[in-house]
Structure formats: C-alpha cells, structure tokens
Motif scaffolding. Structure first.
Motif, PDB file in Angstrom:
ATOM      1  N   LEU A 147      -2.706 -18.319  -4.048  1.00 44.32           N
ATOM      2  CA  LEU A 147      -1.458 -18.762  -4.650  1.00 44.32           C
ATOM      3  C   LEU A 147      -1.487 -20.264  -4.868  1.00 44.32           C
ATOM      4  O   LEU A 147      -2.239 -20.989  -4.208  1.00 44.32           O
ATOM      5  CB  LEU A 147      -0.270 -18.385  -3.750  1.00 44.32           C
ATOM      6  CG  LEU A 147      -0.133 -16.903  -3.401  1.00 44.32           C
ATOM      7  CD1 LEU A 147       1.091 -16.690  -2.517  1.00 44.32           C
ATOM      8  CD2 LEU A 147      -0.038 -16.053  -4.652  1.00 44.32           C
ATOM      9  N   GLU A 204      -2.154 -18.306   6.204  1.00 42.82           N
ATOM     10  CA  GLU A 204      -2.515 -19.076   5.020  1.00 42.82           C
ATOM     11  C   GLU A 204      -3.724 -19.948   5.332  1.00 42.82           C
ATOM     12  O   GLU A 204      -3.892 -20.423   6.465  1.00 42.82           O
ATOM     13  CB  GLU A 204      -1.352 -19.962   4.565  1.00 42.82           C
ATOM     14  CG  GLU A 204      -0.178 -19.197   3.995  1.00 42.82           C
ATOM     15  CD  GLU A 204       0.914 -20.118   3.468  1.00 42.82           C
ATOM     16  OE1 GLU A 204       0.813 -21.341   3.719  1.00 42.82           O
ATOM     17  OE2 GLU A 204       1.849 -19.630   2.806  1.00 42.82           O
ATOM     18  N   THR A 252      -3.275 -16.485   0.878  1.00 41.67           N
ATOM     19  CA  THR A 252      -2.196 -15.885   1.668  1.00 41.67           C
ATOM     20  C   THR A 252      -2.493 -14.410   1.872  1.00 41.67           C
ATOM     21  O   THR A 252      -2.812 -13.697   0.918  1.00 41.67           O
ATOM     22  CB  THR A 252      -0.843 -16.050   0.954  1.00 41.67           C
ATOM     23  OG1 THR A 252      -0.606 -17.434   0.712  1.00 41.67           O
ATOM     24  CG2 THR A 252       0.285 -15.493   1.800  1.00 41.67           C
ATOM     25  N   ASP A 266       4.602 -24.863  -6.782  1.00 43.43           N
ATOM     26  CA  ASP A 266       4.987 -24.519  -8.152  1.00 43.43           C
ATOM     27  C   ASP A 266       6.465 -24.826  -8.331  1.00 43.43           C
ATOM     28  O   ASP A 266       7.246 -24.726  -7.388  1.00 43.43           O
ATOM     29  CB  ASP A 266       4.697 -23.048  -8.456  1.00 43.43           C
ATOM     30  CG  ASP A 266       5.475 -22.106  -7.548  1.00 43.43           C
ATOM     31  OD1 ASP A 266       6.589 -21.719  -7.932  1.00 43.43           O
ATOM     32  OD2 ASP A 266       4.980 -21.748  -6.460  1.00 43.43           O
ATOM     33  N   ALA A 290      -4.208 -12.981  -1.669  1.00 44.26           N
ATOM     34  CA  ALA A 290      -4.276 -13.583  -3.001  1.00 44.26           C
ATOM     35  C   ALA A 290      -4.309 -15.096  -2.871  1.00 44.26           C
ATOM     36  O   ALA A 290      -3.877 -15.661  -1.861  1.00 44.26           O
ATOM     37  CB  ALA A 290      -3.076 -13.150  -3.848  1.00 44.26           C
ATOM     38  N   ALA A 349      -4.638 -19.513  -9.898  1.00 41.21           N
ATOM     39  CA  ALA A 349      -3.649 -19.015  -8.951  1.00 41.21           C
ATOM     40  C   ALA A 349      -3.310 -17.566  -9.281  1.00 41.21           C
ATOM     41  O   ALA A 349      -3.191 -17.190 -10.442  1.00 41.21           O
ATOM     42  CB  ALA A 349      -2.387 -19.874  -9.002  1.00 41.21           C
ATOM     43  N   GLY A 350      -3.174 -16.752  -8.230  1.00 42.54           N
ATOM     44  CA  GLY A 350      -2.852 -15.343  -8.410  1.00 42.54           C
ATOM     45  C   GLY A 350      -4.033 -14.416  -8.265  1.00 42.54           C
ATOM     46  O   GLY A 350      -3.866 -13.185  -8.271  1.00 42.54           O
ATOM     47  N   LEU A 362      -5.381 -24.551  -3.623  1.00 44.71           N
ATOM     48  CA  LEU A 362      -4.714 -23.257  -3.596  1.00 44.71           C
ATOM     49  C   LEU A 362      -4.502 -22.820  -2.154  1.00 44.71           C
ATOM     50  O   LEU A 362      -5.098 -23.373  -1.222  1.00 44.71           O
ATOM     51  CB  LEU A 362      -5.556 -22.205  -4.343  1.00 44.71           C
ATOM     52  CG  LEU A 362      -5.866 -22.506  -5.817  1.00 44.71           C
ATOM     53  CD1 LEU A 362      -6.760 -21.423  -6.389  1.00 44.71           C
ATOM     54  CD2 LEU A 362      -4.594 -22.626  -6.632  1.00 44.71           C
ATOM     55  N   ARG A 363      -3.645 -21.821  -2.000  1.00 43.43           N
ATOM     56  CA  ARG A 363      -3.393 -21.244  -0.676  1.00 43.43           C
ATOM     57  C   ARG A 363      -3.805 -19.775  -0.679  1.00 43.43           C
ATOM     58  O   ARG A 363      -3.275 -18.999  -1.465  1.00 43.43           O
ATOM     59  CB  ARG A 363      -1.914 -21.339  -0.304  1.00 43.43           C
ATOM     60  CG  ARG A 363      -1.386 -22.740  -0.119  1.00 43.43           C
ATOM     61  CD  ARG A 363       0.009 -22.705   0.472  1.00 43.43           C
ATOM     62  NE  ARG A 363       0.588 -24.033   0.589  1.00 43.43           N
ATOM     63  CZ  ARG A 363       1.653 -24.330   1.335  1.00 43.43           C
ATOM     64  NH1 ARG A 363       2.248 -23.363   2.009  1.00 43.43           N
ATOM     65  NH2 ARG A 363       2.120 -25.546   1.398  1.00 43.43           N
TER      66      ARG A 363
END
Length: 440
Positions: free
Chosen positions: A68, A309, A260, A72, A66, A321-322, A257-258
């Motif tokens: 992420l 990552e 992961t 945050d 995803a 994100a997500g 974003l990452r």
C-alpha cells in the motif's frame, strides 16, 4: 490250443496303446520345464543416495497481503472559483510544494489592492506608513494629539494671564471663568484625540489582517503538493468551476510503500517488531528483504488476525501501490530442520514416501513432510536423522542397490541458506537495502 497269428490291425492297435501308456505314465525332465526353474536373483541397481540432515532452516510465518502507499491524500480546493490551469496529470511525479491546480486570480488581485489602499488610509490618519509598526507608536507624537496638546497649552497660558489680571480688575470674573472653561474643553479634546489614535491603531491592525487574509486567499487559489508523490487521479480540467472542498487531485507517496498483512491470531504472538521479512511479489523474480515495522495491538474481530506492516523502499517507483504480495516473517533465525532434497520424496494419493537404503537394500518408507522451498523439503516424522535415501525417487526400487555416489545437494542447500540468512540481516539494516537471496 495254438494262439492265432496276429493280424496287421491288432498289431497297430497294440502299438498305439503302448504309446499312450508311455505318455500317461512317463515324467518330464525337470530341467526341460522353464516354470519349474528357480528365478534368477535381481542384479543390484546403482543409485545415488543422500543422507537426511539437520540444516539451518529459519522458522517462518507465511502471510499474504498487499503493498500500500505510505501516504495518500485526496486534495481539494480551499476556495470556490474557476480553474485557470492544471499542471499535472495521471502518473505525474511531483515534489512537495509543486503547483497542481491554479484558480483564476483576477478578482483576488483587486481585493489585494483594495485592502492595501485601506491600510494606507488608516496609517495616514495617525501619520505613519504601512511599513511602520503602529504598536510602537507614542500617542503623544501623533499629529491629532499634538494639535490638541497645542490648544491645551494655549488655553492654559490664557488662564494663567487672566489669573494675574483678576486682582487688578483688568478683566471681569466672568471673562476669567470663560477662559477656564475653554481650558477644560481643550483638555477634553486632547483626551479624545488620544482615544482616537488608539482606535486608529486598532483599525490599522484590522486592515493588516484583512490584507493578510486576501493574500492568503491568493495563495490558497493554487493547490500545491503537500508531499513528494505520484498523481493517482486528476478530477478537474481548466475552465471548470469548482466549489470549496471539491476533490481535485488524488496524490500518493510512492517512494516508500507499506507491506500490510494479517497474521492469524494463533501465530500472532510470534511476530515482533524488527523481525526479518522476505516479500515475494508475483512477476518479480527477486524477493524484497525488509523488517517488521509496526504490529497492531488488537485482533481484528472479522478476520481474527493481527495486522502487521513493513516499510518497503521504492525510490525508483518500480513497484506500484496495491500489488498483491506474499511474505515470510522469520520468527526464529537460528532454527534447524531435518531436510531432504525435494526429488527424494514421492507422493501418491496423499501418501508421502522415500526409498530408504540400509545394508545394501532399498525399501519404501512413509514419512510426513512440512515446509518445502528452494529444492528441499522438511521431514517432520517417519525418518531419523542420518538415514540414507535414494536422491531421486524415480530411480528407487525394492531390492539390492549399490551406491553410485553420496549426493552433495543438501550441503549446497545449507550453504545457500546461510547466504540467504546473511542477506536478510543486511537488508533489515536501517538502510533498508534490497538483496537477492540465491535460489535454492
């Protein structure tokens, strides 16, 4: 004895018997029976063939994960108070230092004025202003000390005059002793003044600290963004009373974003920092090319996987994100594989076959395949390199064939694979650009 003349009935029966005998004993003409004729040979079918070739096909490890947020935070108030204004809402894009929520400051402003007055009072006691640095003050220059110093000087002069008059008996011994006692008292008051100034300097430091604390509370009454980001949630409204530490705003950093994901431990040893990654997101036609940024040093006990990552640039906030994503980590960019066009392979009941053409004859052969992408399929077993197969399995048949043309599909696929490899290397550069590899 003469034979009786044959009757018409006997003649009819004899003729019928003769006909039956001829039908039973006679043989039909072989040329007149179709079932006995030889089957006509099948006409050769014109088909297009392609050769199984070793092509550049980087070896990859496919993972799912995803996107992420890079950072945050759930931001809370440092003070208790009533909310005056809320400057943001869901989805607001903010910069570092932008105000988010402001508490009512009327009481804090009064406390600032009180602290400033107390500081000014403490400074006036030793003859300085709040703008002056009390730590550099010469205590002998302080008005209280100067006053006591003057009294000491006056008492010392009186003692000196009395000492000269004692031999002449102009004053009595008792009067002289009184003057000496007054000198000692003046010196004691002088030392006390020095201590008072030292205490006052320390008090000024306390007043300055109190003023700084109140001013800091004024600053803390406004919740500001600690980094550039997007408001993910707003949990407060104007007029609401909030307590210290109560969550008010959820903020995420979205310009980067990452990705992961977890790599199974059986393949984790192949993953290294810096390896190219091609990320595919559902609903996004163009894959994102980046590189592995971080690899966890431990295997997660629950999933038996190693977390990796990869940083994904998102300057225009086009990605959320997500999001679920699938990625191919290129572990061997120079690898090759025996490949055929996807259309050349037929599958039925779990069995994979191709139509192999040799000496003008086509026949089916079982094979075992591996990866499949961009219109090509990897051949793992059952077919040597260079074998010619029917390019379109639907046109295959057992029997003689003639070659229509040698297909150039794999050459085109190989060229596009090289272009994709070059794009991946460019995308993994420090600029982290996004590139679009050609569809196979």
């Amino acid at each position: 004895m003469p034979c009786p003349a044959p009757t018409s009935r006997s003649v009819f029966l004899a003729a019928a018997a003769t006909s039956l005998a001829l039908l039973g004993c006679g043989k039909a003409d072989p040329a007149a029976t179709p079932s006995a004729a030889k089957m006509a040979p099948l006409a050769p079918k014109e088909v297009e063939v392609v050769a199984a070739q070793l092509l550049p096909w980087p070896r990859t490890v496919t993972v799912q994960g995803a996107l992420l947020a890079d950072e945050d935070a759930v931001l809370g108030s440092k003070l208790a108070g009533r909310v005056a204004t809320v400057s943001v809402d869901l989805g607001s894009i903010v910069k570092k230092g932008d105000p988010l929520v402001t508490l009512d400051r009327s009481e804090l402003d009064l406390q600032v004025k009180l602290a400033e007055a107390q500081l000014q009072q403490a400074c006036a006691a030793i003859g300085i202003t709040p703008k002056e640095d009390e730590t550099r003050l010469d205590f002998d220059d302080a008005p209280p000390v100067q006053l006591e110093q003057a009294l000491v000087d006056e008492a010392q002069a009186a003692v000196n005059r009395a000492r000269a008059l004692v031999p002449t008996r102009a004053i009595t011994g008792g009067e002289y002793d009184t003057l000496v006692a007054q000198l000692r008292a003046a010196k004691a008051r002088y030392n006390s003044a020095l201590n008072s100034v030292s205490t006052q300097v320390a008090l000024i430091g306390v007043r300055r600290t109190e003023l700084s604390l109140v001013k800091q509370q004024v600053i803390d009454s406004q919740l500001i963004a600690p980094f550039d980001g997007v408001v993910e949630a707003r949990r407060v409204s104007p007029g609401e009373y909030v307590s210290m530490g109560q969550p008010l705003i959820a903020l995420v950093r979205a310009e980067r974003l990452r990705f992961t994901a977890g790599v199974p431990e059986s393949q984790a040893r192949q993953i290294k920092t810096g390896q190219k990654v091609e990320i595919q997101i559902a609903g996004v036609a163009e894959p994102i090319l980046t590189a592995v940024t971080r690899v966890s040093p431990i295997v997660t006990q629950t999933s038996r996987a190693v977390r990796i990552e990869a940083d994904v640039p998102n300057p225009d906030h086009a990605l959320q994100a997500g999001l679920f994503a699938k990625a191919d980590v290129i572990v061997d960019a120079e690898a090759q594989a025996l490949a055929l066009p996807e259309a050349a392979v037929t599958r039925f009941a779990g069995v994979e076959k191709v139509w192999v053409v040799a000496d003008g004859q086509a026949a089916q052969k079982s094979i075992r395949t591996g990866r499949q992408e961009r219109g090509r399929v990897e051949i793992l077993d059952g077919l040597p390199a260079g074998s010619e197969v029917v390019a379109n399995a639907e046109q295959g048949r057992t029997g003689p064939v003639t070659l229509k043309a040698v297909s150039g599909q794999l050459s085109a696929i190989s060229q596009k694979s090289e272009e994709r490899k070059a794009s991946a290397e460019e995308a993994a550069a420090p600029t982290n650009k996004q590139s679009t590899p050609p569809a196979g």
